[in-house]
Design an enzyme around this catalytic site. Structure first.
Site, PDB file in Angstrom:
ATOM      1  N   ASN A   1       0.880  -1.102  -0.052  1.00  0.00           N
ATOM      2  CA  ASN A   1      -0.036   0.092  -0.188  1.00  0.00           C
ATOM      3  C   ASN A   1       1.031   1.204  -0.082  1.00  0.00           C
ATOM      4  O   ASN A   1       2.034   1.361   0.662  1.00  0.00           O
ATOM      5  CB  ASN A   1      -0.797  -0.042   1.326  1.00  0.00           C
TER       6      ASN A   1
ATOM      7  N   VAL B   1       1.393   3.016   7.854  1.00  0.00           N
ATOM      8  CA  VAL B   1       2.831   3.200   8.543  1.00  0.00           C
ATOM      9  C   VAL B   1       3.909   3.510   7.547  1.00  0.00           C
ATOM     10  O   VAL B   1       3.932   2.667   6.174  1.00  0.00           O
ATOM     11  CB  VAL B   1       3.161   1.821   8.947  1.00  0.00           C
TER      12      VAL B   1
ATOM     13  N   HIS C   1       6.596  -1.646   3.287  1.00  0.00           N
ATOM     14  CA  HIS C   1       6.272  -2.913   3.562  1.00  0.00           C
ATOM     15  C   HIS C   1       5.498  -3.790   2.604  1.00  0.00           C
ATOM     16  O   HIS C   1       4.522  -3.097   2.078  1.00  0.00           O
ATOM     17  CB  HIS C   1       5.497  -2.956   4.840  1.00  0.00           C
TER      18      HIS C   1
END
Ligand code: 5GP
Ligand code: ZN
Length: 135
Positions: free
Chosen positions: A108, A117, A121
């Site tokens: 994302n 965040v 990732h």
């Protein structure tokens, strides 16, 4: 000795040889330096994988680079191999978890992308059929 934490840098804040002030407050950099606990799944020189705290599937693992990169929007050509490595690490973890029927590996990016965040990732989701399009 008094330490001014506004001037404290963690080793995980080193990105491409430059100290990144933003990384000091980064949740995933703190997971990398161990100051926030996590459930380790896999690690190597370039990345770390751990269980997502709020799993959206029977298997939900986050694969993160040890270097602080905020998102794919901030990544450059110098990160090409690293980003490929994250996806191949996810594939290896999927094999180790027995996800023989498939899985989803997704990044994302930004607020419209659903990123919450700001440390790049890969989500590895598996253990149930995924729907398309994602919400
Ligand atoms: P994003 O929304 O940025 O794509 O994904 C962030 C992910 O990090 C979310 O799935 C969320 O559940 C997970 N997360 C947030 N805080 C923590 C935490 O402290 N520990 C772990 N293990 N996962 C977290
Ligand atoms: Zn970070």
């Amino acid at each position: 000795m008094h330490r001014d934490h506004s001037l404290t840098f963690w080793p995980a804040a080193v990105s491409d040889g430059r100290l990144c002030v933003k990384a000091m407050s980064c949740l995933f950099c703190r997971i990398l330096d161990g100051s926030i606990p996590s459930q380790a799944v896999y690690q190597d020189d370039e990345c770390y994988a751990f269980a997502d705290i709020n799993p959206q599937a029977p298997v939900h693992i986050l694969v993160i680079p040890r270097a602080h990169i905020a998102s794919t929007a901030e990544a450059g050509k110098e990160h090409s191999a690293l980003i490929g490595h994250l996806f191949l690490a996810a594939a290896e973890i999927a094999r180790s978890k027995g996800l023989t029927k498939g899985y989803r590996s997704v990044i994302n990016t930004g607020s419209d992308g659903g990123q919450t965040v700001d440390h790049l990732h890969v989500h590895l989701l598996g253990g149930r059929p995924m729907t398309w399009p994602p919400g």
